[in-house]
Design a protein around this motif. Structure first.
Motif, PDB file in Angstrom:
ATOM      1  N   ALA A 154      -6.942  -4.324  -9.461  1.00  0.00           N
ATOM      2  CA  ALA A 154      -6.901  -4.822 -10.833  1.00  0.00           C
ATOM      3  C   ALA A 154      -5.468  -4.819 -11.353  1.00  0.00           C
ATOM      4  CB  ALA A 154      -7.790  -3.978 -11.741  1.00  0.00           C
ATOM      5  N   GLY A 155      -4.993  -5.979 -11.794  1.00  0.00           N
ATOM      6  CA  GLY A 155      -3.665  -6.099 -12.372  1.00  0.00           C
ATOM      7  C   GLY A 155      -2.532  -6.225 -11.377  1.00  0.00           C
ATOM      8  N   LEU A 156      -2.819  -6.186 -10.068  1.00  0.00           N
ATOM      9  CA  LEU A 156      -1.776  -6.258  -9.060  1.00  0.00           C
ATOM     10  C   LEU A 156      -1.584  -7.687  -8.553  1.00  0.00           C
ATOM     11  CD1 LEU A 156      -2.439  -3.123  -6.798  1.00  0.00           C
ATOM     12  CD2 LEU A 156      -1.083  -3.305  -8.886  1.00  0.00           C
ATOM     13  N   THR A 157      -0.350  -8.022  -8.236  1.00  0.00           N
ATOM     14  CA  THR A 157      -0.063  -9.297  -7.579  1.00  0.00           C
ATOM     15  C   THR A 157      -0.352  -9.148  -6.087  1.00  0.00           C
ATOM     16  OG1 THR A 157       2.225  -8.720  -7.097  1.00  0.00           O
ATOM     17  CG2 THR A 157       1.770  -9.722  -9.258  1.00  0.00           C
ATOM     18  N   LEU A 158      -0.358 -10.268  -5.362  1.00  0.00           N
ATOM     19  CA  LEU A 158      -0.569 -10.194  -3.917  1.00  0.00           C
ATOM     20  C   LEU A 158       0.553  -9.394  -3.246  1.00  0.00           C
ATOM     21  CD1 LEU A 158      -1.864 -13.738  -2.854  1.00  0.00           C
ATOM     22  CD2 LEU A 158      -3.154 -11.671  -3.409  1.00  0.00           C
ATOM     23  N   GLY A 159       1.764  -9.523  -3.756  1.00  0.00           N
ATOM     24  CA  GLY A 159       2.861  -8.750  -3.199  1.00  0.00           C
ATOM     25  C   GLY A 159       2.652  -7.257  -3.383  1.00  0.00           C
ATOM     26  N   GLN A 160       2.200  -6.870  -4.572  1.00  0.00           N
ATOM     27  CA  GLN A 160       1.928  -5.459  -4.828  1.00  0.00           C
ATOM     28  C   GLN A 160       0.731  -4.973  -4.012  1.00  0.00           C
ATOM     29  OE1 GLN A 160       1.515  -5.940  -9.080  1.00  0.00           O
ATOM     30  NE2 GLN A 160       3.534  -5.028  -9.487  1.00  0.00           N
ATOM     31  N   ALA A 161      -0.263  -5.843  -3.860  1.00  0.00           N
ATOM     32  CA  ALA A 161      -1.422  -5.486  -3.038  1.00  0.00           C
ATOM     33  C   ALA A 161      -1.002  -5.254  -1.594  1.00  0.00           C
ATOM     34  CB  ALA A 161      -2.477  -6.584  -3.114  1.00  0.00           C
ATOM     35  N   ALA A 162      -0.106  -6.090  -1.085  1.00  0.00           N
ATOM     36  CA  ALA A 162       0.384  -5.909   0.283  1.00  0.00           C
ATOM     37  C   ALA A 162       1.071  -4.550   0.436  1.00  0.00           C
ATOM     38  CB  ALA A 162       1.351  -7.036   0.637  1.00  0.00           C
ATOM     39  N   ASP A 163       1.832  -4.144  -0.574  1.00  0.00           N
ATOM     40  CA  ASP A 163       2.482  -2.834  -0.534  1.00  0.00           C
ATOM     41  C   ASP A 163       1.454  -1.707  -0.553  1.00  0.00           C
ATOM     42  OD1 ASP A 163       4.975  -4.011  -0.477  1.00  0.00           O
ATOM     43  OD2 ASP A 163       5.279  -3.865  -2.651  1.00  0.00           O
ATOM     44  N   GLU A 164       0.383  -1.866  -1.330  1.00  0.00           N
ATOM     45  CA  GLU A 164      -0.662  -0.849  -1.381  1.00  0.00           C
ATOM     46  C   GLU A 164      -1.343  -0.701  -0.023  1.00  0.00           C
ATOM     47  OE1 GLU A 164      -2.179   1.348  -3.945  1.00  0.00           O
ATOM     48  OE2 GLU A 164      -0.043   1.104  -4.289  1.00  0.00           O
ATOM     49  N   PHE A 165      -1.689  -1.815   0.608  1.00  0.00           N
ATOM     50  CA  PHE A 165      -2.326  -1.739   1.924  1.00  0.00           C
ATOM     51  C   PHE A 165      -1.399  -1.095   2.945  1.00  0.00           C
ATOM     52  CE2 PHE A 165      -5.342  -4.879   0.248  1.00  0.00           C
ATOM     53  CZ  PHE A 165      -6.530  -4.396   0.790  1.00  0.00           C
ATOM     54  N   ALA A 166      -0.091  -1.300   2.802  1.00  0.00           N
ATOM     55  CA  ALA A 166       0.866  -0.712   3.740  1.00  0.00           C
ATOM     56  C   ALA A 166       0.883   0.809   3.653  1.00  0.00           C
ATOM     57  CB  ALA A 166       2.262  -1.266   3.469  1.00  0.00           C
ATOM     58  N   ARG A 167       0.396   1.378   2.546  1.00  0.00           N
ATOM     59  CA  ARG A 167       0.325   2.839   2.435  1.00  0.00           C
ATOM     60  C   ARG A 167      -0.727   3.412   3.378  1.00  0.00           C
ATOM     61  NH1 ARG A 167      -1.358   4.399  -3.244  1.00  0.00           N
ATOM     62  NH2 ARG A 167      -0.782   6.505  -2.563  1.00  0.00           N
ATOM     63  N   TYR A 168      -1.731   2.614   3.713  1.00  0.00           N
ATOM     64  CA  TYR A 168      -2.871   3.113   4.469  1.00  0.00           C
ATOM     65  C   TYR A 168      -2.938   2.636   5.909  1.00  0.00           C
ATOM     66  CZ  TYR A 168      -4.617   4.364  -0.169  1.00  0.00           C
ATOM     67  OH  TYR A 168      -4.743   4.898  -1.426  1.00  0.00           O
ATOM     68  N   SER A 169      -2.248   1.566   6.240  1.00  0.00           N
ATOM     69  CA  SER A 169      -2.411   0.963   7.565  1.00  0.00           C
ATOM     70  C   SER A 169      -1.083   0.419   8.068  1.00  0.00           C
ATOM     71  CB  SER A 169      -3.438  -0.173   7.499  1.00  0.00           C
ATOM     72  OG  SER A 169      -3.515  -0.877   8.727  1.00  0.00           O
ATOM     73  N   ASP A 170      -0.891   0.491   9.393  1.00  0.00           N
ATOM     74  CA  ASP A 170       0.282  -0.120  10.014  1.00  0.00           C
ATOM     75  C   ASP A 170       0.133  -1.631  10.143  1.00  0.00           C
ATOM     76  OD1 ASP A 170       1.693   2.265  10.306  1.00  0.00           O
ATOM     77  OD2 ASP A 170       0.713   2.721  12.207  1.00  0.00           O
ATOM     78  N   ARG A 171      -1.053  -2.136   9.939  1.00  0.00           N
ATOM     79  CA  ARG A 171      -1.263  -3.588   9.882  1.00  0.00           C
ATOM     80  C   ARG A 171      -0.721  -4.080   8.542  1.00  0.00           C
ATOM     81  NH1 ARG A 171      -2.572  -6.981  13.832  1.00  0.00           N
ATOM     82  NH2 ARG A 171      -3.920  -8.187  12.450  1.00  0.00           N
ATOM     83  N   ARG A 172       0.224  -5.007   8.576  1.00  0.00           N
ATOM     84  CA  ARG A 172       0.896  -5.445   7.367  1.00  0.00           C
ATOM     85  C   ARG A 172       0.421  -6.813   6.901  1.00  0.00           C
ATOM     86  NH1 ARG A 172       5.513  -2.587   6.200  1.00  0.00           N
ATOM     87  NH2 ARG A 172       5.212  -3.611   4.189  1.00  0.00           N
ATOM     88  N   ILE A 173       0.563  -7.049   5.612  1.00  0.00           N
ATOM     89  CA  ILE A 173       0.344  -8.377   5.021  1.00  0.00           C
ATOM     90  C   ILE A 173       1.722  -8.942   4.695  1.00  0.00           C
ATOM     91  CG2 ILE A 173      -0.673  -9.671   3.120  1.00  0.00           C
ATOM     92  CD1 ILE A 173      -2.780  -7.461   2.877  1.00  0.00           C
ATOM     93  N   PHE A 174       2.080 -10.053   5.313  1.00  0.00           N
ATOM     94  CA  PHE A 174       3.399 -10.656   5.125  1.00  0.00           C
ATOM     95  C   PHE A 174       3.286 -11.863   4.194  1.00  0.00           C
ATOM     96  CE2 PHE A 174       3.286  -8.766   9.378  1.00  0.00           C
ATOM     97  CZ  PHE A 174       4.382  -7.897   9.304  1.00  0.00           C
ATOM     98  N   ILE A 175       4.154 -11.917   3.202  1.00  0.00           N
ATOM     99  CA  ILE A 175       4.188 -13.035   2.248  1.00  0.00           C
ATOM    100  C   ILE A 175       5.641 -13.461   2.089  1.00  0.00           C
ATOM    101  CG2 ILE A 175       3.557 -13.838  -0.052  1.00  0.00           C
ATOM    102  CD1 ILE A 175       1.586 -11.505  -0.231  1.00  0.00           C
ATOM    103  N   ASP A 176       5.985 -14.653   2.561  1.00  0.00           N
ATOM    104  CA  ASP A 176       7.361 -15.145   2.484  1.00  0.00           C
ATOM    105  C   ASP A 176       7.650 -15.887   1.186  1.00  0.00           C
ATOM    106  OD1 ASP A 176       7.883 -14.162   5.076  1.00  0.00           O
ATOM    107  OD2 ASP A 176       7.007 -15.969   5.972  1.00  0.00           O
ATOM    108  N   ASP A 177       6.635 -16.517   0.618  1.00  0.00           N
ATOM    109  CA  ASP A 177       6.796 -17.355  -0.566  1.00  0.00           C
ATOM    110  C   ASP A 177       6.662 -16.490  -1.826  1.00  0.00           C
ATOM    111  OD1 ASP A 177       6.623 -19.165  -2.656  1.00  0.00           O
ATOM    112  OD2 ASP A 177       5.343 -20.579  -1.564  1.00  0.00           O
TER     113      ASP A 177
END
Length: 321
Positions: free
Chosen positions: A254-277
């Motif tokens: 709630a309230g997070l951008t996709l970029g912030q969501a990617a950072d949150e997931f990186a706290r829990y998993s070595d699988r990353r979400i990459f966003i170039d745009d």
């Protein structure tokens, strides 16, 4: 003296009973002392207790964390199945758990930490309990005048036993949070701020040794930076529950951008979400998602927002279609 008569099955059964008692809530000081005395008799007891705790932690997290967390042969179970697995010795979950004697040392002078993706609940010697989120490190120092916990890294939930003679103080950098008997979370954020959310009771929050305390009641939160006045906000019960979704292995976006969501997931998993745009990174998506499944979230975001999700060896890349 180490007993030679007690069988492994008997040790496992006793360990399961202790773990079940801890699972129901923090132990009293007397029960904690009895537990430590029981474990000191035979080294096998501490190992059996650690295994029993691992089963309990595993089952508490399984539904939220999804298939990537648990061994396939042991899916999530309800409370009665937890008791059955504990009674039979169970299996060692992938979440790491330290032995009982380690807990005793940590409560007085040592550290407790979690690895990435690990969530751990530990009783404290005063009857309180702490639940550590992913990649969290704490240090506890209790004496006759104060109960102090240094949050050196990460995020933790504190369920504090009442003791008016010994305030419970959490120290996170320059931020202090003081309570007598309450339940609250403290998080060291990547941007240097410290977030505090109060679930029950009242806490006082201040910055530095000479700061003026600000009182936070239940269902209130505050983010504390290096400067500026503290501005508590009322967030409500639903928001508090979402802020604590990590205990069930979930991330609230709630309230997070996709970029912030990617950072949150990186706290829990070595699988990353990459966003170039950058424009894609600013898009928003709400909901609760499994912390251990960044690929699943990325695919859901792609479907909802008209994006393209491409799996890679180390994660998934989101881009415009």
């Amino acid at each position: 003296m180490t007993t030679t008569k007690e069988t492994s099955a008997e040790i496992d059964a006793a360990a399961a009973a202790w773990a079940a008692r801890v699972d129901r809530g923090p132990l009293s000081a007397e029960d904690q002392a009895a537990l430590e005395a029981w474990a000191a008799v035979d080294p096998r007891r501490a190992g059996a207790y650690a295994k029993a705790l691992a089963v309990s932690v595993h089952l508490d997290r399984a539904q939220g964390l999804g298939s990537n967390f648990a061994p396939k042969t042991h899916p999530a179970a309800k409370a009665n199945e937890r008791r059955r697995l504990l009674a039979s010795g169970g299996v060692l979950a992938t979440a790491s758990v330290i032995g009982l004697l380690g807990y005793g040392a940590l409560n007085l002078r040592g550290r407790l930490k979690t690895a990435k993706g690990d969530i751990r609940r530990a009783p404290l010697s005063d009857g309180s309990a702490v639940t550590l989120n992913t990649e969290t490190t704490i240090r506890t120092v209790f004496d006759s005048k104060m109960r102090r916990v240094d949050l050196l890294r990460g995020e933790a939930l504190f369920d504090v036993a009442k003791d008016a003679a010994r305030p419970f103080v959490v120290v996170a950098g320059q931020v202090r949070v003081r309570a007598v008997g309450t339940s609250f979370t403290v998080r060291n954020r990547d941007d240097g701020q410290v977030g505090v959310v109060v679930r029950e009771g009242v806490v006082e929050v201040w910055r530095g040794s000479q700061g003026k305390p600000v009182r936070l009641a239940a269902e209130h939160a505050v983010d504390v930076g290096d400067a500026g006045a503290l501005q508590p906000t009322q967030v409500g019960a639903a928001a508090v529950d979402r802020a604590l979704a990590w205990r069930q292995g979930q991330i609230d976006l709630a309230g997070l951008t996709l970029g912030q969501a990617a950072d949150e997931f990186a706290r829990y998993s070595d699988r990353r979400i990459f966003i170039d745009d950058p424009a894609v990174a600013r898009l928003k998506m709400t909901g609760l998602f499994s912390a251990s499944d960044p690929d699943g979230f990325a695919k859901a975001a792609a479907l909802s927002l008209g994006l393209r999700a491409v799996e890679q060896a180390d994660g998934v890349r989101l881009s415009r279609g």
